[in-house]
Write an enzyme that holds these catalytic residues in place. Structure first.
Site, PDB file in Angstrom:
ATOM      1  N   HIS A 195       9.587  -4.654  -7.448  1.00 66.75           N
ATOM      2  CA  HIS A 195       8.120  -4.840  -8.074  1.00 66.75           C
ATOM      3  C   HIS A 195       9.007  -6.460  -7.702  1.00 66.75           C
ATOM      4  CE1 HIS A 195       6.129  -2.550 -10.815  1.00 66.75           C
ATOM      5  NE2 HIS A 195       7.342  -1.575 -10.675  1.00 66.75           N
ATOM      6  N   CYS A 234       5.096  -0.221  -6.033  1.00 67.07           N
ATOM      7  CA  CYS A 234       4.894   1.248  -6.891  1.00 67.07           C
ATOM      8  C   CYS A 234       4.044   2.359  -7.251  1.00 67.07           C
ATOM      9  CB  CYS A 234       5.468   0.752  -8.378  1.00 67.07           C
ATOM     10  SG  CYS A 234       6.285   1.694  -9.448  1.00 67.07           S
TER      11      CYS A 234
END
Length: 512
Positions: free
Chosen positions: A443, A332
């Protein structure tokens, strides 16, 4: 109306989240339909529901303990700090605004009715709701607008158990002081105390228990020992206390750079439990050695943390380590930092900043947040380290604001086949030509057991080690065994029958 019970604490990090998960597990084992609830959660660890809504990781793992699908109603308000003074406010899974502490304190009363309605909507579908408070109910400066401790308990008329941490010392003062600062009606709502994280001979504690019960009139319903049980942490306290120092040497050494605004560090729990991995969180350049893999995690302030990397010397140390052959993965915000440039206009006052330049990629931030659950596979013909991971299945979730455009020297990492239950074809992430640098927006990437083992075996091969021959550790199954161990320990050390009586007696007393 079913049963309810609220756990509040004498302070933060006393173990409320874990004990709520344990009670959820116990009630489900006893045949009740049970769900967790926390009206307001401040954390950078969040996850995504099946409907694409964002909520705190603590309530997600509590829902997992209860054997149910996470539901945003379990955590209607999520506060995600973006700086020392400001936080992003997520209401019912969607970004509402950003506020400083004073603004939010003034805003809270307007949330009371919505929170109450959400709670009753959730409670109508379950037999038992286990609520969790935040910090301490004795924050007398915040009491007039409280929506998460006694204010919440009063809204839904829930009995309260007070959790106190003996490991940090001063447990009896913490119990006595907390109860002394409560209003009479609030203290009457406290039906018992749980002393948590005890080490030693409990007989030495008994005189203190008898005295605190006499002084407060509130019974101690049990003393939980310090448990060797591995469950997720709600916030960064575990990082600060050294839970993930990785003191024991293993075959593989993996380092995660602990950014000041690190987000979703639970991404790496699945690595920490692998039998051949030593996982370390580092903040100093010298700590990157020796590393078999360096990970840049997610961040709630990507540009601020990128500046910190440079000022701290970690950026240069990471580049030097990579030049020496150490592979790098970014997740991310960490993925965004690995590119050539980041163009902002959302997170900070900085319009743009050069990235670390390890991936041929440019990122542009956007106001709209992407919140999706995803399924996919590693793409075919991945180079280098990832060649062992070709076509391995991937599951996870995305939480990011912005998108990344790949250049000619980068190739996509993952073929996403499903987003929030909708089939399609999307690409995620990037890999350099050599396959030594890779990044992804996903994630929970390492929760995918076969992918993670393939990656770890590739790292072992680079060190001249044979592939790991043991059983592949499935992190989802691992967590379920930990929930069962937690419930077993709580049954042994807490008066569960009396806890049931507290809930049932309180409900009977509340009926007009």
């Amino acid at each position: 109306m079913g049963l309810s019970l609220m756990l509040q604490g004498t302070a933060s990090d006393v173990g409320k989240s874990v004990l709520v998960a344990g009670l959820c597990r116990i009630f489900v084992q006893d045949g009740y339909r049970c769900a967790p609830f926390k009206s307001q959660n401040m954390a950078l660890n969040s996850g995504i529901t099946i409907n694409g809504e964002e909520m705190g990781r603590a309530q997600i793992f509590q829902a997992e303990a209860a054997g149910i699908e996470p539901d945003v109603r379990m955590n209607p308000v999520l506060l995600k700090p973006t700086s020392e003074r400001k936080a992003q406010v997520v209401l019912m899974g969607k970004v509402a605004c950003s506020m400083n502490a004073v603004e939010y304190h003034q805003y809270k009363p307007s949330l009371q009715q919505q929170i109450c309605e959400v709670f009753h909507s959730l409670a109508s579908e379950y037999d038992v709701i286990v609520l969790e408070g935040a910090g301490s109910p004795a924050e007398i400066n915040l009491r007039d607008r409280d929506i998460v401790n006694m204010g919440m308990a009063e809204m839904v008329d829930a009995p309260v158990l007070l959790v106190a941490d003996i490991d940090r010392g001063g447990v009896f003062a913490a119990i006595y002081g907390t109860l002394a600062l409560l209003r009479p009606a609030e203290k009457a709502r406290v039906k018992g105390v749980i002393i948590n994280k005890f080490r030693g001979d409990i007989s030495l504690l008994q005189p203190g228990i008898e005295q605190i019960e006499a002084l407060t009139g509130v019974p101690v319903l049990g003393v939980m020992p310090w448990l060797d049980i591995d469950l997720e942490d709600e916030d960064g306290v575990a990082l600060q206390t050294g839970k993930y120092d990785g003191a024991t040497e293993k075959a593989l050494d993996i380092t995660v750079i602990r950014l000041p605004h690190i987000a979703n560090f639970t991404d790496f729990n699945a690595l920490a439990v692998q039998p051949d991995v030593r996982l370390r969180y580092v903040t100093q350049p010298s700590a990157l050695q020796p590393s078999d893999l360096i990970i840049l995690p997610g961040s709630k302030n990507t540009l601020g943390d990128l500046q910190w990397l440079r000022q701290n010397g970690l950026a240069d140390a990471l580049l030097t380590a990579h030049q020496a052959g150490v592979p790098v993965i970014g997740i991310c915000g960490g993925y965004q930092m690995l590119g050539k440039r980041i163009i902002d206009g959302v997170e900070s006052g900085i319009e743009q900043m050069d990235g670390l330049g390890l991936l041929d990629m440019e990122t542009r931030f956007a106001h709209e947040k992407v919140t999706t659950r995803v399924n996919g596979n590693c793409l075919l013909a991945l180079p280098g380290l990832l060649s062992e991971c070709v076509e391995q299945p991937i599951r996870g979730y995305e939480i990011h604001m912005g998108s990344s455009l790949l250049g000619a020297d980068a190739t996509p990492f993952i073929d996403i086949t499903e987003r929030n239950g909708q089939s399609g074809g999307w690409c995620d992430g990037a890999v350099n030509r050599e396959g030594s640098v890779m990044g992804s927006y996903i994630h929970g990437l390492f929760d995918s057991a076969n992918f993670t083992r393939a990656l770890l075996n590739a790292l072992r091969q680079r060190k001249g080690l044979a592939a790991y021959q043991g059983e592949i550790l499935d992190y989802t199954h691992y967590k379920q065994t930990q929930f069962d161990l937690l419930a077993k320990a709580m049954r042994e050390h807490l008066d569960i029958e009396r806890i049931y009586q507290c809930m049932k007696t309180h409900r009977q007393g509340s009926v007009p």
